[in-house]
Design an enzyme around this catalytic site. Structure first.
Site, PDB file in Angstrom:
ATOM      1  N   ARG A   1      62.386 146.792   0.049  1.00  0.00           N
ATOM      2  CA  ARG A   1      63.656 146.045   0.219  1.00  0.00           C
ATOM      3  C   ARG A   1      63.744 145.349   1.575  1.00  0.00           C
ATOM      4  O   ARG A   1      64.828 145.126   2.094  1.00  0.00           O
ATOM      5  CB  ARG A   1      64.866 146.953   0.028  1.00  0.00           C
ATOM      6  CG  ARG A   1      64.943 147.551  -1.351  1.00  0.00           C
ATOM      7  CD  ARG A   1      66.272 148.198  -1.615  1.00  0.00           C
ATOM      8  NE  ARG A   1      66.255 148.797  -2.932  1.00  0.00           N
ATOM      9  CZ  ARG A   1      65.825 150.040  -3.180  1.00  0.00           C
ATOM     10  NH1 ARG A   1      65.393 150.791  -2.189  1.00  0.00           N
ATOM     11  NH2 ARG A   1      65.848 150.511  -4.396  1.00  0.00           N
TER      12      ARG A   1
ATOM     13  N   LYS B   1      63.107 130.398   4.827  1.00  0.00           N
ATOM     14  CA  LYS B   1      62.946 130.140   3.387  1.00  0.00           C
ATOM     15  C   LYS B   1      61.559 130.619   2.983  1.00  0.00           C
ATOM     16  O   LYS B   1      60.565 130.284   3.624  1.00  0.00           O
ATOM     17  CB  LYS B   1      63.044 128.640   3.093  1.00  0.00           C
ATOM     18  CG  LYS B   1      64.454 128.127   2.950  1.00  0.00           C
ATOM     19  CD  LYS B   1      64.391 126.696   2.429  1.00  0.00           C
ATOM     20  CE  LYS B   1      65.743 126.050   2.415  1.00  0.00           C
ATOM     21  NZ  LYS B   1      65.657 124.628   2.062  1.00  0.00           N
TER      22      LYS B   1
ATOM     23  N   GLU C   1      55.884 114.752   8.304  1.00  0.00           N
ATOM     24  CA  GLU C   1      57.049 115.650   8.450  1.00  0.00           C
ATOM     25  C   GLU C   1      57.592 115.533   9.871  1.00  0.00           C
ATOM     26  O   GLU C   1      58.807 115.554  10.095  1.00  0.00           O
ATOM     27  CB  GLU C   1      56.605 117.081   8.146  1.00  0.00           C
ATOM     28  CG  GLU C   1      57.724 118.063   7.903  1.00  0.00           C
ATOM     29  CD  GLU C   1      58.404 117.928   6.535  1.00  0.00           C
ATOM     30  OE1 GLU C   1      57.710 117.720   5.534  1.00  0.00           O
ATOM     31  OE2 GLU C   1      59.643 118.019   6.501  1.00  0.00           O
TER      32      GLU C   1
ATOM     33  N   LYS D   1      64.873 122.081  14.358  1.00  0.00           N
ATOM     34  CA  LYS D   1      65.003 122.873  13.126  1.00  0.00           C
ATOM     35  C   LYS D   1      65.786 124.148  13.404  1.00  0.00           C
ATOM     36  O   LYS D   1      66.636 124.556  12.604  1.00  0.00           O
ATOM     37  CB  LYS D   1      63.634 123.188  12.521  1.00  0.00           C
ATOM     38  CG  LYS D   1      63.811 124.054  11.274  1.00  0.00           C
ATOM     39  CD  LYS D   1      62.808 123.877  10.189  1.00  0.00           C
ATOM     40  CE  LYS D   1      63.286 124.656   8.946  1.00  0.00           C
ATOM     41  NZ  LYS D   1      62.335 124.734   7.883  1.00  0.00           N
TER      42      LYS D   1
ATOM     43  N   GLU E   1      71.692 126.977   3.778  1.00  0.00           N
ATOM     44  CA  GLU E   1      71.737 125.627   3.208  1.00  0.00           C
ATOM     45  C   GLU E   1      73.009 125.376   2.407  1.00  0.00           C
ATOM     46  O   GLU E   1      72.972 124.937   1.254  1.00  0.00           O
ATOM     47  CB  GLU E   1      70.501 125.331   2.355  1.00  0.00           C
ATOM     48  CG  GLU E   1      70.336 123.825   2.155  1.00  0.00           C
ATOM     49  CD  GLU E   1      68.960 123.405   1.651  1.00  0.00           C
ATOM     50  OE1 GLU E   1      68.028 124.201   1.693  1.00  0.00           O
ATOM     51  OE2 GLU E   1      68.861 122.244   1.238  1.00  0.00           O
TER      52      GLU E   1
ATOM     53  N   ARG F   1      71.934 121.969   6.528  1.00  0.00           N
ATOM     54  CA  ARG F   1      70.480 122.179   6.463  1.00  0.00           C
ATOM     55  C   ARG F   1      69.796 121.149   5.581  1.00  0.00           C
ATOM     56  O   ARG F   1      68.594 120.884   5.733  1.00  0.00           O
ATOM     57  CB  ARG F   1      70.177 123.611   5.998  1.00  0.00           C
ATOM     58  CG  ARG F   1      68.708 123.950   6.055  1.00  0.00           C
ATOM     59  CD  ARG F   1      68.446 125.439   6.053  1.00  0.00           C
ATOM     60  NE  ARG F   1      67.016 125.713   6.019  1.00  0.00           N
ATOM     61  CZ  ARG F   1      66.470 126.897   6.223  1.00  0.00           C
ATOM     62  NH1 ARG F   1      67.229 127.935   6.487  1.00  0.00           N
ATOM     63  NH2 ARG F   1      65.156 127.051   6.172  1.00  0.00           N
TER      64      ARG F   1
ATOM     65  N   ASN G   1      65.817 117.572   4.714  1.00  0.00           N
ATOM     66  CA  ASN G   1      65.154 116.895   3.595  1.00  0.00           C
ATOM     67  C   ASN G   1      65.139 115.380   3.777  1.00  0.00           C
ATOM     68  O   ASN G   1      64.902 114.651   2.809  1.00  0.00           O
ATOM     69  CB  ASN G   1      65.834 117.253   2.279  1.00  0.00           C
ATOM     70  CG  ASN G   1      65.546 118.679   1.883  1.00  0.00           C
ATOM     71  OD1 ASN G   1      64.508 119.233   2.257  1.00  0.00           O
ATOM     72  ND2 ASN G   1      66.458 119.285   1.154  1.00  0.00           N
TER      73      ASN G   1
ATOM     74  N   HIS H   1      62.729 113.130   1.901  1.00  0.00           N
ATOM     75  CA  HIS H   1      62.150 113.939   0.827  1.00  0.00           C
ATOM     76  C   HIS H   1      62.575 113.502  -0.577  1.00  0.00           C
ATOM     77  O   HIS H   1      61.987 113.973  -1.551  1.00  0.00           O
ATOM     78  CB  HIS H   1      62.495 115.416   1.013  1.00  0.00           C
ATOM     79  CG  HIS H   1      61.737 116.066   2.150  1.00  0.00           C
ATOM     80  ND1 HIS H   1      61.795 115.607   3.458  1.00  0.00           N
ATOM     81  CD2 HIS H   1      60.898 117.134   2.182  1.00  0.00           C
ATOM     82  CE1 HIS H   1      61.031 116.376   4.224  1.00  0.00           C
ATOM     83  NE2 HIS H   1      60.480 117.304   3.477  1.00  0.00           N
TER      84      HIS H   1
ATOM     85  N   HIS I   1      59.579 113.835  -2.680  1.00  0.00           N
ATOM     86  CA  HIS I   1      59.424 114.819  -3.762  1.00  0.00           C
ATOM     87  C   HIS I   1      59.127 114.134  -5.097  1.00  0.00           C
ATOM     88  O   HIS I   1      58.356 114.641  -5.905  1.00  0.00           O
ATOM     89  CB  HIS I   1      60.697 115.665  -3.901  1.00  0.00           C
ATOM     90  CG  HIS I   1      60.779 116.756  -2.877  1.00  0.00           C
ATOM     91  ND1 HIS I   1      61.971 117.287  -2.448  1.00  0.00           N
ATOM     92  CD2 HIS I   1      59.805 117.425  -2.198  1.00  0.00           C
ATOM     93  CE1 HIS I   1      61.722 118.227  -1.545  1.00  0.00           C
ATOM     94  NE2 HIS I   1      60.427 118.328  -1.373  1.00  0.00           N
TER      95      HIS I   1
ATOM     96  N   HIS J   1      52.097 116.006   0.905  1.00  0.00           N
ATOM     97  CA  HIS J   1      53.535 116.128   1.142  1.00  0.00           C
ATOM     98  C   HIS J   1      54.013 115.220   2.286  1.00  0.00           C
ATOM     99  O   HIS J   1      54.938 114.428   2.120  1.00  0.00           O
ATOM    100  CB  HIS J   1      53.875 117.586   1.442  1.00  0.00           C
ATOM    101  CG  HIS J   1      55.323 117.804   1.742  1.00  0.00           C
ATOM    102  ND1 HIS J   1      56.300 117.739   0.778  1.00  0.00           N
ATOM    103  CD2 HIS J   1      55.969 118.042   2.919  1.00  0.00           C
ATOM    104  CE1 HIS J   1      57.481 117.946   1.333  1.00  0.00           C
ATOM    105  NE2 HIS J   1      57.315 118.134   2.632  1.00  0.00           N
TER     106      HIS J   1
HETATM  107  N1  GLY Z   1      62.023 122.854   4.683  1.00  0.00           N
HETATM  108  C1  GLY Z   1      63.419 122.653   4.724  1.00  0.00           C
HETATM  109  C2  GLY Z   1      64.178 123.877   5.143  1.00  0.00           C
HETATM  110  O1  GLY Z   1      63.622 124.806   5.654  1.00  0.00           O
HETATM  111  O2  GLY Z   1      65.363 123.902   4.957  1.00  0.00           O
END
Ligand code: GLY
Length: 348
Positions: free
Chosen positions: A125, A147, A189, A217, A227, A231, A235, A238, A242, A254
């Site tokens: 956990r 993430k 990026e 970031k 998010e 956040r 993107n 993107h 994407h 990417h």
């Molecule tokens: N890669 C975008 C984020 O971490 O929110």
């Protein structure tokens, strides 16, 4: 492996430390710079007796956690981001006797830190994880912000979590061994951060450039960890990016897709009266000077790509874009298909 990155881009300088500020004692340092890997042991929790080092064969970066460590080599590429791999690793860790006081160390690019983060989020956990990010894209994006997840046959990152690492290492010396195209993709990026408050990042030496992106970031993540809103600016570029990747027909990485996506987003923003010609020119300059293309692949079908923009949205909601404007980059709904089509003319 080839390295066409000029060595002048990788000067020696001191290690820069940025912090991701989070509540509940979860803030963590990100060490950036040459030989930053030497700071790994100090990031480990004092309780840890064992470190599970998760990596891929092609990474070739050795770490010395200073405690009892086992290296678990996972399959190459996206094949590593599978639930079956998580199960296999968790079983091996359990047989070894790893407890929640121990630590996972993910050594690799975004695939490995996504997998290692998710493994750590779920084993017992939740156990601490340290990311040792070995790619430019990973250092400025994937390794920061918590993430993590794995793919399903039905889609990428469909099973995942928010699980913050307890520390991140971005050793910029390691980037010199990256294949040239992969490094350049990372620059796509990085180009995004010019427009998220980074300014003339291209004037900075590499460690400072990476550290500045990490800082941006980190600030976005600190403001909106889950998010809920802000956040999403990460993107930027993107939406088209994407779509080009999802179409699956193009030989495009990417960061390459994000790069042309930035130019496209600028063209959309200009047509909406949000930015002027000079701002569009700056997007083109940044992308070009990183050696990335400002045009979509030759056989692109704009209507197919626009359909992909809206794929997961209800038609009535329009398409959510991240666009530049007077108040900086923000999320905006766009439902003018003619404008989106016209904007394609500028990236063809
Ligand atoms: N890669 C975008 C984020 O971490 O929110």
């Amino acid at each position: 492996m080839s390295s066409e990155i000029p060595s002048s881009e990788i000067p020696s300088s001191e290690i820069l430390t940025e912090f991701v500020d989070l509540p509940d004692g979860r803030s963590y340092p990100v060490h950036v710079g040459p030989k930053a890997i030497g700071r790994l042991a100090e990031l480990l929790p004092p309780t840890a007796r064992r470190a599970a080092v998760i990596t891929q064969a092609g990474i070739g970066v050795e770490v010395d956690p200073g405690i009892d460590a086992r290296v678990f080599v996972v399959p190459e590429g996206e094949q590593a981001k599978r639930l079956g791999v998580v199960e296999d690793l968790a079983s091996q860790m359990a047989l070894w006797g790893m407890t929640r006081n121990d630590v996972v160390i993910a050594v690799g690019g975004g695939v490995v830190t996504d997998l290692g983060g998710f493994l750590a989020a779920t084993y017992h956990r939740g156990v601490p994880v340290v990311h040792v990010s070995t790619t430019l894209l990973g250092q400025i994006d994937a390794a920061i912000g918590g993430k993590c997840g794995v793919n399903l046959p039905e889609g990428k990152n469909l099973v995942g979590a928010f699980w913050q690492p307890i520390g991140v290492i971005c050793d910029t010396d390691v980037l010199a061994t990256m294949p040239e195209r992969e490094y350049r993709s990372g620059l796509g990026e990085l180009a995004k951060y010019h427009f998220l408050g980074g300014g003339r990042l291209d004037d900075l030496p590499l460690p400072e450039r990476v550290a500045r992106c990490v800082r941006i970031k980190a600030d976005v993540v600190a403001a909106d960890e889950r998010e809920g809103g802000r956040r999403a600016v990460l993107n930027y570029g993107h939406t088209l990016g994407h779509a080009l990747e999802t179409a699956g027909r193009y030989d495009i990485r990417h960061g390459e897709a994000v790069a042309v996506g930035l130019v496209y987003a600028a063209e959309v923003a200009r047509r909406l009266g949000r930015i002027d010609d000079a701002a569009v020119t700056e997007h083109r300059r940044v992308v070009s000077q990183y050696g990335l293309s400002t045009v979509v692949p030759q056989d692109s079908d704009p209507r197919e790509l626009i359909a992909l923009f809206a794929r997961d949205k209800k038609a009535t909601e329009g398409i959510t874009f991240v666009l530049d404007g007077d108040s900086g980059v923000e999320t905006i709904r766009v439902d003018d298909e003619a404008l989106l089509l016209d904007s394609f003319e500028a990236v063809r």
